[in-house]
Design an enzyme around this catalytic site. Sequence first.
Site, mmCIF file in Angstrom:
data_model
loop_
_atom_site.group_PDB
_atom_site.id
_atom_site.type_symbol
_atom_site.label_atom_id
_atom_site.label_comp_id
_atom_site.label_asym_id
_atom_site.label_seq_id
_atom_site.Cartn_x
_atom_site.Cartn_y
_atom_site.Cartn_z
ATOM 1 N N LYS A 1 0.832 -1.195 0.000
ATOM 2 C CA LYS A 1 0.000 0.000 0.000
ATOM 3 C C LYS A 1 0.873 1.255 0.000
ATOM 4 O O LYS A 1 2.029 1.211 0.430
ATOM 5 C CB LYS A 1 -0.895 0.017 1.248
ATOM 6 C CG LYS A 1 -1.958 -1.057 1.287
ATOM 7 C CD LYS A 1 -2.752 -0.986 2.582
ATOM 8 C CE LYS A 1 -3.825 -2.063 2.648
ATOM 9 N NZ LYS A 1 -4.924 -1.822 1.699
ATOM 10 N N ARG B 1 -10.347 -11.509 1.487
ATOM 11 C CA ARG B 1 -11.217 -12.545 0.911
ATOM 12 C C ARG B 1 -10.557 -13.923 0.967
ATOM 13 O O ARG B 1 -11.253 -14.942 1.010
ATOM 14 C CB ARG B 1 -11.597 -12.159 -0.511
ATOM 15 C CG ARG B 1 -10.474 -12.093 -1.509
ATOM 16 C CD ARG B 1 -10.794 -11.256 -2.727
ATOM 17 N NE ARG B 1 -10.863 -9.830 -2.407
ATOM 18 C CZ ARG B 1 -11.192 -8.885 -3.276
ATOM 19 N NH1 ARG B 1 -11.490 -9.213 -4.529
ATOM 20 N NH2 ARG B 1 -11.238 -7.618 -2.917
#
Length: 503
Positions: free
Chosen positions: A282, A356
């Site tokens: 990130k 996920r």
Amino acid sequence: MEFSVKSGSPEKQRSACIVVGVFEPRRLSPIAEQLDKISDGYISALLRRGELEGKVGQSLLLHHVPNILSERILLIGCGKERELDERQYKQVIQKTINALNETGSMEAVCFLTELHVKGRNTYWKVRQAVETAKETLYTFDQLKSNKVELRRPLRKMVFNVPTRRELTSGERAIQHGLAIAAGIKAAKDLGNMPPNICNAAYLASQARQLADTYSQNTITRVIGEEQMKELGMNAYLAVGQGSQNESLMSVIEYKGDPNPENRPIVLVGKGLTFDSGGISIKPADSMDEMKYDMCGAATVYGVMRMAAELALPLNIIGVLAGCENMVDGRAYRPGDVLTTMSGQTVEVLNTDAEGRLVLCDTLTYVERYEPDVVIDVATLTGACVIALGHHITGLMANHNPLAHELLSASEQSGDRAWRLPLTDEFQEQLESNFADMANIGGRPGGAITAGCFLSRFTRKYSWAHLDIAGTAWRSGKAKGATGRPVALLSQFLLNRAGQNDVE
């Protein structure tokens, strides 16, 4: 703070402070009119002089009002009477709590619960007043060496209800409100804890403490990496393999149903205690806020605490999927193909779509409980923030009745959610040349394709997904965890337990 309810006349109150409302423009509420009459027009005379307009957020503290037994009267602006809705009501309560703390009043009798709020009954007004008061007073100063303490903090609040018939409803509202507020506080405390303290082991310790506190009907089991390997939870393990902190899945089992064999409600919380993004790292800006990537697990913890505190007659299982996504020579890579616990394979195109992967194995794991329903809660996608902003949680489901239950609970609690579609067109975006699916589906409909990914692991039960990426925390000056959607899921469970007193 101590809360209670009573039904009485304002002129008979001997409390340190009476709280009443004033509407725009300079209109006394019915209770304020009674006090004005007893004081021979003292209050209305002040309003005529322009001391208070009645706008939301305004307040005026009066001392030693003629013929009034109470030492003080706090006038609170409530806006226009016909426009007083649930959002403004909460703002009014928030202003009341702040104003009372500033005055140094240690106790007060609040008549604001008698105001008419569109479509809301006394139970709702009292419960929301309790929850809002607790929210207003919340501070996270556990890690500060100098703690700011009020000189004379507000210690007791009495809510007045119109009739004695509503006392029982008011008492239940306080009981529910305190339990929900405690769950919200627990979730916020976990969310606000820094990642060097709050790792998967810390989540596990909190889950164990919860079971110790409510040992009569609650147990906690912690599943470590060795057991995950035996179970084939390779996607979950891959996410955490770049971290020195062990991935741990904490399973809290609460059995409150008179029939312990009844199928449980399962709540699954994403617990990424820090998400660097992994190899797909990130940007540095605001990366500190990635400690909030475990707010799904924090929510589940808070809801389980609420259920145990109220001894709800339900069987509930809460799973805290603890993990940390870090950059390391052992970290998983873009291009890796993972075999999930379900046997389906996933091509990793982006290591920052890790939630996920943790959830898909967890959702497969909970099949063993033969659940009535499964609800997962996750700070899953930035795309949901783009779609719904920071005010509304994203909802997806493979079962319409469950989706409707959650939407109804969101309206009842004021903890809003909005349903997004799960259709086959979006499933096509997850196609991979090298595995059964990819872990991302491109930028268009990113929140939905994430939900579609999870739906492939939930075909054996009724399932809903709450994407709280936009609602779990605030940035900027007011930075901190919000505790959402503890209130929504608490209302869902209260409804399931037949304890729905909300209009």
